[in-house]
Design a protein around this motif. Structure first.
Motif, mmCIF file in Angstrom:
data_model
loop_
_atom_site.group_PDB
_atom_site.id
_atom_site.type_symbol
_atom_site.label_atom_id
_atom_site.label_comp_id
_atom_site.label_asym_id
_atom_site.label_seq_id
_atom_site.Cartn_x
_atom_site.Cartn_y
_atom_site.Cartn_z
ATOM 1 N N LEU A 7 -24.455 -71.383 -79.045
ATOM 2 C CA LEU A 7 -24.379 -72.076 -77.757
ATOM 3 C C LEU A 7 -25.366 -73.240 -77.721
ATOM 4 N N TRP A 10 -23.995 -75.999 -79.928
ATOM 5 C CA TRP A 10 -22.841 -76.655 -79.320
ATOM 6 C C TRP A 10 -23.298 -77.594 -78.189
ATOM 7 N N THR A 11 -24.178 -77.072 -77.342
ATOM 8 C CA THR A 11 -24.647 -77.879 -76.208
ATOM 9 C C THR A 11 -25.434 -79.092 -76.699
ATOM 10 N N LEU A 18 -24.865 -88.532 -75.799
ATOM 11 C CA LEU A 18 -25.363 -89.433 -74.743
ATOM 12 C C LEU A 18 -26.586 -90.235 -75.182
ATOM 13 N N PRO A 20 -28.735 -92.987 -76.053
ATOM 14 C CA PRO A 20 -28.453 -94.423 -75.947
ATOM 15 C C PRO A 20 -28.562 -95.139 -77.295
ATOM 16 N N ALA B 33 -36.329 -95.344 -69.269
ATOM 17 C CA ALA B 33 -35.043 -96.055 -69.295
ATOM 18 C C ALA B 33 -34.030 -95.317 -70.169
ATOM 19 N N ARG B 34 -34.509 -94.743 -71.252
ATOM 20 C CA ARG B 34 -33.575 -94.041 -72.148
ATOM 21 C C ARG B 34 -33.121 -92.702 -71.558
ATOM 22 N N ARG B 38 -29.174 -91.992 -70.847
ATOM 23 C CA ARG B 38 -28.344 -90.871 -71.293
ATOM 24 C C ARG B 38 -27.303 -90.525 -70.237
ATOM 25 N N LEU B 123 -21.998 -82.934 -66.358
ATOM 26 C CA LEU B 123 -23.348 -83.001 -65.785
ATOM 27 C C LEU B 123 -23.296 -83.245 -64.275
ATOM 28 N N LEU B 134 -30.916 -79.831 -68.924
ATOM 29 C CA LEU B 134 -30.159 -80.181 -70.128
ATOM 30 C C LEU B 134 -30.477 -81.602 -70.592
ATOM 31 N N SER B 138 -32.486 -82.508 -73.954
ATOM 32 C CA SER B 138 -31.852 -83.320 -75.000
ATOM 33 C C SER B 138 -32.673 -84.561 -75.300
ATOM 34 N N TYR B 143 -40.489 -76.882 -73.951
ATOM 35 C CA TYR B 143 -40.382 -75.973 -72.808
ATOM 36 C C TYR B 143 -41.517 -76.237 -71.813
ATOM 37 N N SER B 162 -30.915 -71.356 -71.047
ATOM 38 C CA SER B 162 -29.721 -70.659 -71.537
ATOM 39 C C SER B 162 -28.639 -70.624 -70.467
ATOM 40 N N GLN B 165 -27.109 -74.014 -70.209
ATOM 41 C CA GLN B 165 -26.188 -74.263 -71.332
ATOM 42 C C GLN B 165 -24.882 -73.503 -71.120
ATOM 43 N N ASP B 166 -25.015 -72.292 -70.644
ATOM 44 C CA ASP B 166 -23.842 -71.465 -70.399
ATOM 45 C C ASP B 166 -22.944 -72.100 -69.334
ATOM 46 N N PHE B 168 -22.855 -75.219 -68.514
ATOM 47 C CA PHE B 168 -22.287 -76.446 -69.088
ATOM 48 C C PHE B 168 -21.072 -76.097 -69.947
ATOM 49 N N ARG B 169 -21.246 -75.085 -70.794
ATOM 50 C CA ARG B 169 -20.161 -74.690 -71.695
ATOM 51 C C ARG B 169 -18.933 -74.240 -70.902
#
Lengths: 304, 178
Positions: A7, A10-11, A18, A20, B33-34, B38, B123, B134, B138, B143, B162, B165-166, B168-169
């Motif tokens: 998971l 995948w996420t 995304l 940039p 900005a980045r 996203r 999102l 998320l 990313s 954490y 988690s 993520q769940d 989102f999935r």
């Protein structure tokens, strides 16, 4: 059942798309910050994203009167625009969109834009300068109908006395937008495109489908029937603008005929932008920007 | 996040605060900005929103007394998600043409891929906290940094992430399949 690492992976992969690919411009940002003062916040630069503040979604439907049995497909040209205060998200389908090119292509001259678009663009005479030009498209889109989902949506809308035909299941409706010419001026943008085309299987019960779609969108039986008749007589794009959106709409008169004026407001009540949509014989034009309604009308009237 | 330990304090002299703001800007602007970039695919708009975030920091004492890096992370992701939701609302009626026409400025002649559009649409559907976690995760936040940015207990981050993520999935699969 999927494991946590799977998971995670995948996420991460999805969100990594995304990342940039551009580098923020610190010099420009600093200049922007320096230009601000507590007494005089500059208005935000117009965004193209919102330039079509009350713009377009196609709820395209083909009238049964156009169906010709001898042909495998019927093709319809949508030559106007009808704005309806409904939420098109209620429709139980999504458009599958394919773009012929991945981004608008700049055109150095009007002639180059015309060559790329396949028609001669028109420009407002009100501006004393040439616009920056780009051409986007062609774009094709399709909708696959699902009879069960249509029925569920009807039930959800309280139109349980209306039935979605089973034979609509799997029917594909195709839409084609030919190249769009984008002319950008300081503070406003003019877009123009030739009529959209809509393809549907011959014999498809379009009038009935139109009614079903509008019942799903929350219109009463009488209104939905009227919309279906109107579409059969004069097929247009349907632009759905949800009731809750802060958009005021009214019809205005241009020298060339009627136009729809949309004023988009920000959440704090301030005016965000004005959009004017009108159609002439061979094209639809959309003017949008930070301007008064009178100014928008004057610009539209100067388009030659 | 090298400058994450910097703190704006409300009782600094103006000149000192200005200098400190410059330092913070230099240290964080690109990252802010980045982060927004996203979420908001128009680079020009992302940069505008990033400037708004710094302007807000400068004008108010919102960031005072706390880890400014964490404050900026939170402000950036929220600015991006607010914009994304606005776009999603507009997309209800402009999705067919509006978003296609969005890239207009030279920078914006970059167009989102289908996958980016899908991820962003999910999102926009998630709860704010899930989406914020998320996106910031990313962007490489640890954490600990996530906990600071979002005001959460560091011990709960793993579980919350988690769940995000769940969610989102599930939403992604529901809408688009695997």
């Amino acid at each position: 059942m999927e494991s946590k690492p799977q998971l995670n992976e995948w996420t991460d992969a999805k969100l990594a798309t995304l990342t940039p690919e551009w580098e923020p411009n610190t010099v420009r940002a600093r200049a922007r910050l320096n230009s601000r003062s507590p007494m005089a916040m500059r208005p935000r630069r117009l965004r193209f994203a919102a330039a079509l503040a009350a713009a377009l979604v196609l709820v395209a439907m083909l009238p049964a009167t156009r169906a010709v049995g001898q042909r495998i497909w019927d093709r319809l040209f949508l030559t106007g625009v009808t704005v309806v205060r409904v939420d098109p998200d209620a429709l139980p389908w999504s458009l599958n969109i394919h773009i012929g090119q991945k981004s608008p292509v700049r055109a150095e001259t009007a002639r180059a834009a015309a060559q790329a678009a396949g028609f001669t663009p028109m420009f407002p005479q009100e501006f004393g300068q040439s616009p920056q030009l780009a051409v986007l498209g062609p774009i094709t889109a399709s909708v696959n109908l699902n009879a069960r989902q249509l029925q569920e949506a009807l039930d959800k809308a309280g139109a349980s006395n209306v039935r979605a035909r089973q034979e609509w299941d799997g029917v594909k409706l195709g839409i084609e937008v030919r190249p769009i010419v984008i002319a950008e001026y300081p503070g406003s943008t003019l877009m123009q495109m030739q009529p959209l085309t809509l393809d549907a299987p011959a014999g498809f019960a379009m009038s009935e489908f139109v009614e079903v779609a509008f019942r799903i969108l929350g219109l009463g039986a009488g209104e939905a029937s009227q919309m279906a008749r109107q579409f059969a007589e004069h097929p247009t794009w349907f632009l759905g603008v949800p009731q809750e959106d802060a958009v005021q709409m009214r019809e205005v008169r241009l020298d060339s005929g009627p136009a729809m004026l949309l004023e988009d407001f920000k959440e704090d009540g301030g005016k965000e932008r004005t959009t004017l949509i009108w159609s002439i014989k061979d094209r639809t034009l959309i003017l949008s920007g930070d301007m008064t309604p009178d100014r928008a009308v004057a610009i539209a009237n100067s388009v030659r | 996040m090298n400058a994450s330990s910097q703190v704006i304090t409300p009782d600094h002299p103006v000149e000192d605060t200005a200098m400190e703001f410059e330092t913070i800007f230099d240290a964080h602007y690109v990252r802010v900005a980045r982060v927004i970039g996203r979420i908001v695919h128009d680079p020009a708009r992302a940069e505008e929103l990033a400037v708004d975030v710094f302007w807000k920091l400068w004008r108010s004492s919102t960031g005072s007394g706390e880890n400014v890096g964490a404050w900026l992370s939170r402000a950036a992701v929220r600015a991006g998600l607010d914009e994304l939701r606005k776009q999603a609302r507009r997309a209800k009626y402009e999705r067919f043409v509006g978003w296609l026409l969005e890239p207009r400025t030279p920078e914006a002649l970059h167009i989102a891929t289908e996958e980016q559009l899908r991820v962003r649409s999910i999102l926009a559907l998630l709860t704010s906290r899930d989406a914020e976690m998320l996106v910031l995760r990313s962007d490489g936040l640890t954490y600990q940094e996530l906990a600071q940015a979002l005001g959460l207990n560091p011990a709960s981050i793993g579980t919350l992430l988690s769940r995000a993520q769940d969610s989102f999935r599930k939403e992604y699969t529901k809408r688009y399949g695997i």
